[in-house]
Design an enzyme around this catalytic site. Structure first.
Site, PDB file in Angstrom:
ATOM      1  N   GLY A   1     -24.006   6.777 -13.309  1.00  0.00           N
ATOM      2  CA  GLY A   1     -24.231   8.208 -13.444  1.00  0.00           C
ATOM      3  C   GLY A   1     -25.342   8.671 -12.530  1.00  0.00           C
ATOM      4  N   GLN A   2     -25.567   9.981 -12.486  1.00  0.00           N
ATOM      5  CA  GLN A   2     -26.641  10.525 -11.666  1.00  0.00           C
ATOM      6  C   GLN A   2     -27.583  11.359 -12.527  1.00  0.00           C
ATOM      7  OE1 GLN A   2     -24.099  12.515  -8.813  1.00  0.00           O
ATOM      8  NE2 GLN A   2     -24.798  14.525  -9.480  1.00  0.00           N
TER       9      GLN A   2
ATOM     10  N   ASP B   1     -32.596  -4.730 -17.262  1.00  0.00           N
ATOM     11  CA  ASP B   1     -32.096  -4.157 -16.003  1.00  0.00           C
ATOM     12  C   ASP B   1     -33.317  -3.886 -15.126  1.00  0.00           C
ATOM     13  OD1 ASP B   1     -30.641  -3.061 -13.996  1.00  0.00           O
ATOM     14  OD2 ASP B   1     -29.909  -1.336 -15.101  1.00  0.00           O
TER      15      ASP B   1
ATOM     16  N   ALA C   1     -31.634  11.368  -8.425  1.00  0.00           N
ATOM     17  CA  ALA C   1     -31.218   9.988  -8.211  1.00  0.00           C
ATOM     18  C   ALA C   1     -29.745   9.865  -8.579  1.00  0.00           C
ATOM     19  CB  ALA C   1     -32.051   9.024  -9.058  1.00  0.00           C
ATOM     20  N   ALA C   2     -29.054   8.962  -7.893  1.00  0.00           N
ATOM     21  CA  ALA C   2     -27.651   8.685  -8.208  1.00  0.00           C
ATOM     22  C   ALA C   2     -27.472   7.177  -8.199  1.00  0.00           C
ATOM     23  CB  ALA C   2     -26.730   9.346  -7.179  1.00  0.00           C
ATOM     24  N   ALA C   3     -26.922   6.631  -9.293  1.00  0.00           N
ATOM     25  CA  ALA C   3     -26.860   5.182  -9.432  1.00  0.00           C
ATOM     26  C   ALA C   3     -25.464   4.715  -9.768  1.00  0.00           C
ATOM     27  CB  ALA C   3     -27.870   4.736 -10.492  1.00  0.00           C
ATOM     28  N   SER C   4     -25.338   3.567 -10.440  1.00  0.00           N
ATOM     29  CA  SER C   4     -24.043   2.895 -10.564  1.00  0.00           C
ATOM     30  C   SER C   4     -23.103   3.554 -11.568  1.00  0.00           C
ATOM     31  CB  SER C   4     -24.250   1.430 -10.944  1.00  0.00           C
ATOM     32  OG  SER C   4     -24.987   1.319 -12.140  1.00  0.00           O
TER      33      SER C   4
END
Length: 432
Positions: A132-133, A280, A127-130
Site C-alpha cells: 500500500g501507499q 519487518d 511513501a509507496a511500498a509493497s
C-alpha cells in the site's frame, strides 16, 4: 495481463512472465560482467541499468516480489554500494497508484471521500511500498496523521506470489528430505497473508506499544480507530528521518552509536517483555525523531512467539550478559530445534555459531562499519552444509531470524563503533 485498474498484475502467469523476463536480463548481465572480471576489465556486480530495471519491475509487481527486493537491498554483501542504493528505493518509493484509486478505496472502506473523511488530505503519497501507499493527512480534531491505503488487486497478487514460491519449495522438498522447507514457507506465507488485514495491523501496533511501554525512548504511533478498516490504516504522524535519511545528514559516530542503541532497545525490548517482536526491519520502518527518540512504523509483521521459544531466549540473554557459560545444545532443543546429528558433532558447530553472533558483546570497542558476522556465518554454513541441514529450527524461528538478522543489517548500515553492551544491559530491568 490480468490486473486491477492501475493495480499490479495479479495472476500467477502474468507475474511469472514479468519475473522470467527480469531473470533473463539479470542472467545475461551477470554472465557478461563475469567474463569482464576474468579478463581484469571490470570488478562490478549488476550493472546500474539492470539494477534500475530490477527496481522498476519489482516496484510494478509489488507484493511478495517487492518484499524480496527490499530484503536483498539490506544485505551489504550481495551488491556493491551503488546498486544497493538503487535497490533501496524499493523500501518506500514504489510507483504510486493514482489519486482517483486512493479516493475509491477510501469510499469503499470508510464510506466517504478524502475531503469528507479528513480535514486535510495530501494528494501525493509520502511513501509507496509493497502492499500500500501512505498519505499525510489531518483529522478534524487537529491531529496530524498518516493514512496507509492498500493497492487494489494486491491480495490476489500476493497470493499468486505465494503460490508460485510454494511450487518451488514443494519441488525442492520432493527432491530431497533435507531440503524440505515447507513448514518454514508456510509460516512465512501465513505471516505475509496476514499483512493484508490493516485492522489486525492496528491491533498489533497497540500490542507492540504495550510491550514497549517500559522504553520511553521508543515511540509507537497511535491508531485512529474510526479511520481504520481492512484496507485503510490511519495512525499518528511521527516526524523525523528514516535511517537512510539520518545517515545522509552526516551524523558523527557518537550519534550513530546512540541511534544503534535505540534500535537494539526497540527490537530486543518488546521481545524480552512478552515475546513480541517487530519482524519487518527494513530501514524505512524506523524514524529518528527531532527529540532524539526512535519512532517505529509498520506493524503488519509483528510476531508473538510461543512461551517455550520466548523464555528460552530470555534466559540465554541473562546468561550472556552475566558472562556465564551456555549449554547451546540444550538451548536449541529447549526452544524447539530438531537435532538429527550426534551431540559430539552438533555441539561444536552451534558453539562456533554462537561465538560469531556474540562478537559485539565480548568487547568495549566493536566496529560495525567492518562487521563480518553475516558473511562469516554464511561461510560456516557453506563449509558444513550437510550437518546444518540436520539442525532444524522450529517454524516460528523464521520470523525470529528475520527480526534479529534485520537488526544486525541495520547496525551494519549505521556503522557505529563503540561499546554496545550497555544498551543490552539497559534492558535487564524489563525482565523483573
Amino acid at each position: 495481463m490480468a490486473k486491477e485498474p492501475d493495480g499490479p498484475p495479479s495472476t500467477r502467469l502474468a507475474r511469472l512472465r514479468k519475473l522470467a523476463g527480469l531473470g533473463t536480463r539479470i542472467g545475461s548481465d551477470v554472465l557478461g560482467r563475469g567474463v569482464k572480471r576474468l579478463t581484469g576489465a571490470d570488478a562490478g556486480g549488476l550493472s546500474r541499468g539492470t539494477a534500475e530495471k530490477l527496481v522498476e519491475t519489482l516496484g510494478d509487481l509489488k507484493g511478495a516480489a517487492m518484499k524480496l527486493g527490499q530484503v536483498a537491498s539490506m544485505d551489504p554483501d550481495l551488491f556493491p554500494p551503488e546498486v544497493r542504493g538503487i535497490l533501496a528505493r524499493l523500501q518506500n518509493e514504489a510507483p504510486p497508484m493514482p489519486y482517483e484509486r486512493v479516493a475509491a478505496v477510501l469510499e469503499d472502506e470508510l464510506g466517504g471521500s478524502p475531503e469528507e473523511l479528513f480535514a486535510e488530505f495530501q494528494r501525493e503519497p509520502m511513501a509507496a511500498a509493497s502492499l500500500g501507499q501512505v498519505h499525510r493527512a489531518r483529522v478534524r480534531d487537529g491531529r496530524e496523521v498518516v493514512v496507509k491505503i492498500q493497492y487494489p488487486g494486491i491480495e490476489q497478487a500476493l497470493r499468486s506470489d505465494i503460490d508460485n514460491l510454494g511450487l518451488v519449495v514443494k519441488t525442492m522438498a520432493l527432491a530431497h528430505r533435507a531440503l524440505d522447507g515447507r513448514q518454514y514457507f508456510h509460516e512465512l506465507a501465513e505471516e505475509l497473508a496476514h499483512e493484508l488485514d490493516y485492522t489486525r495491523e492496528g491491533r498489533l501496533a497497540r500490542e507492540f506499544a504495550d510491550a514497549s511501554a517500559g522504553l520511553p525512548d521508543v515511540v509507537v504511533p497511535e491508531i485512529v480507530e474510526e479511520r481504520t478498516s481492512t484496507r485503510v490504516l490511519t495512525m499518528g504522524y511521527l516526524p523525523g528521518q528514516t535511517l537512510r535519511g539520518f545517515l545522509a545528514s552526516g551524523p558523527d559516530d557518537s550519534e550513530r552509536l546512540r541511534v544503534s542503541g535505540l534500535l537494539i532497545r526497540a527490537i530486543h525490548g518488546s521481545f524480552l517483555v512478552d515475546g513480541t517482536v517487530h519482524a519487518d526491519p527494513h530501514p524505512g520502518n524506523f524514524v529518528v525523531m527531532p527529540d532524539g527518540r526512535l519512532g517505529v512504523l509498520d506493524f503488519g509483521s509483528v510476531k508473538r512467539f510461543s512461551r517455550e521459544f520466548f523464555e528460552g531466549h530470555r534466559d540465554v540473554f541473562h546468561l550472556v550478559l552475566q558472562g556465564r557459560p551456555i549449554d547451546v545444545l540444550a538451548l536449541v532443543r529447549r526452544v524447539g530445534f530438531t537435532v538429527d546429528l550426534p551431540d559430539e558433532a552438533a555441539r561444536p558447530l552451534l558453539e562456533e555459531l554462537i561465538q560469531l553472533a556474540g562478537r559485539a558483546l565480548r568487547t568495549d570497542d566493536y566496529d560495525y562499519a567492518h562487521d563480518t558476522m553475516a558473511p562469516d556465518s554464511r561461510q560456516l554454513f557453506a563449509r558444513h552444509a550437510a550437518e546444518f541441514l540436520k539442525i532444524r529450527p522450529p517454524a516460528e524461528g523464521v520470523m525470529f531470524f528475520r527480526a534479529f538478522g534485520g537488526l544486525q543489517q541495520n547496525l551494519r548500515l549505521l556503522g557505529a563503533r563503540g561499546d554496545f553492551r550497555p544498551f543490552y544491559r539497559s534492558l535487564l530491568p524489563l525482565l523483573g
